[in-house]
Design an enzyme around this catalytic site. Structure first.
Site: not given
Ligand code: NAD
Length: 368
Positions: A125, A192, A249
């Site tokens: 982002y 991840k 998000d």
């Protein structure tokens, strides 16, 4: 007690409707507000040359507390998300999104009480992007392919994902502090790290280190794909999740779906000094001006704001009135009905009327 000076950004799309409904119920708690109303978004671009003019940011900096309606980000039109810019500009590094079941909500799940803590300033982002076909992008592709000895297709676009020790420490520490002050027992870090070793791996490593400084709170971690499945299968096993920006998000919308949808998902953007409250949902432009959308997500953000202001009694009263309205199921919007075209659904302002009436009744002294 003096009135609370709060910046109110009505927003665009459905923003003005949900903001007005929220202002009314907040005032009906009896708490006094001195609103500093600051329009922002698409409607002010022509006048001020920017969807988020400096004087709006100054108002938030001055008042330290703000509540906003959603703001539209035109897709692919060059204006970066005003919401993302606002969070970065004011260093609102933590986004807290509680997902709580209220009896009466149509959902496959009940008794969910989950907190999502999302890092708000970096990750993919960060807005560091290279457009496909531009000379700078080609140069970047050549340099990176050469450095890592892995080919990147020349017709690629690039988005950079920075994850720092500084921001990871800050958000994980925040998550543990929040867990402690809100009676939560377990913090779960989501990542991840198996694939993105130098970004998500770093986030996880920092989280594990910080966890050792908070031995009173349990800690575990989950890989984001597994977490998505777990949230659908066993959401009650989780208490507080801390995530980098993008996963935060996505999973906060998933979690909103567990408790009845975006119409019921509130949020708070928090920094060291400034707090900005807003619903998870966007400006839902197709419903703008129709008096149709559910105002409860922004009202519940108002409940979070009352708690932040130390107005615990009013916060509990407003949350109680919203919960009762949901349980009764009479004055609720279309999204809370089994059939979305149910003609008994009421509009945004009627939900506010019903909640205001409950609050006024609760505040009226009873005579024996
Ligand atoms: P959205 O959340 O605005 O709406 C998606 C759909 O969800 C709506 O069409 C509606 O069916 C449903 N919905 C949303 N809020 C609801 C509510 N309160 N009650 C009932 N149903 C509701 O998402 P979008 O269409 O992806 O985004 C529209 C715009 O909002 C975009 O420009 C986006 O960038 C912006 N946005 C802003 C914020 C923010 O201000 N923080 C957050 C998300 C999206």
């Amino acid at each position: 007690m003096a009135a609370h000076r709060v910046t109110l950004i009505p927003g665009d799309g459905v923003g003005p409707e949900v903001s007005e409904a929220t202002r009314r119920v907040l005032e009906a708690t009896g708490v006094e507000f001195d609103w500093d109303i600051q329009p922002a978004g698409l409607g002010v671009v022509e006048k001020y040359g920017s969807p988020m003019p400096d004087h709006v940011l100054e108002s938030i900096r001055r008042n330290k507390v703000a509540i906003k309606g959603p703001l539209t980000t035109p897709i692919g039109k060059g204006i970066r998300s005003v919401n993302v810019a606002l969070r970065k500009e004011l260093d609102l590094f933590a986004l807290v999104r509680p997902c709580k079941s209220y009896p009466g909500v149509r959902s496959r799940y009940d008794e969910i009480d989950l907190i999502i803590v999302r890092e708000n300033t970096e990750d993919i982002y960060a807005g560091i992007e290279f457009q496909e076909g531009m000379p700078q992008t080609r140069a970047m592709i050549d340099e990176i392919s050469h450095a890592v000895n892995k080919p990147i297709r020349p017709d690629s676009g690039l988005s950079i994902k920075p994850i720092s020790v500084t921001a990871s420490k800050r958000i994980v520490n925040f998550a543990f502090e929040y867990a402690r002050t809100h009676g939560r027992r377990t913090v779960t870090a989501v990542h991840k790290a198996n694939i993105m070793k130098f970004t998500d791996g770093l986030f996880l490593q920092v989280a594990q280190e910080i966890a050792q400084e908070h031995p009173d709170i349990q800690f575990n971690d989950r890989i984001v794909d597994n977490m998505s499945m777990q949230l659908v299968q066993n959401p009650k096993e989780y208490d507080l999740l801390v995530l980098p920006n993008l996963y935060g998000d996505i999973l906060s919308d998933l979690a909103a779906g567990l408790v009845g949808g975006l119409g019921l998902a509130p949020g708070a953007n928090l920094g060291d000094e400034i707090a900005l409250f807003e619903a998870t949902h966007g400006s839902a432009p197709k419903y703008a001006g129709m008096n149709k959308i559910n105002p409860m997500a922004m009202m519940l953000s108002g409940v979070m704001m009352l708690r932040h202001l130390g107005e615990t009694y009013a916060a509990n009263m407003l949350e109680g009135a919203i919960a009762e309205t949901i349980r009764e199921g009479r004055y609720v919007t279309y999204d809370m009905k089994a059939d979305r075209s149910d003609p008994t659904a009421v509009g945004t302002s009627e939900v506010a009327d019903a909640i205001v009436a409950k609050l006024e009744k609760a505040r009226t002294p009873t005579t024996i």
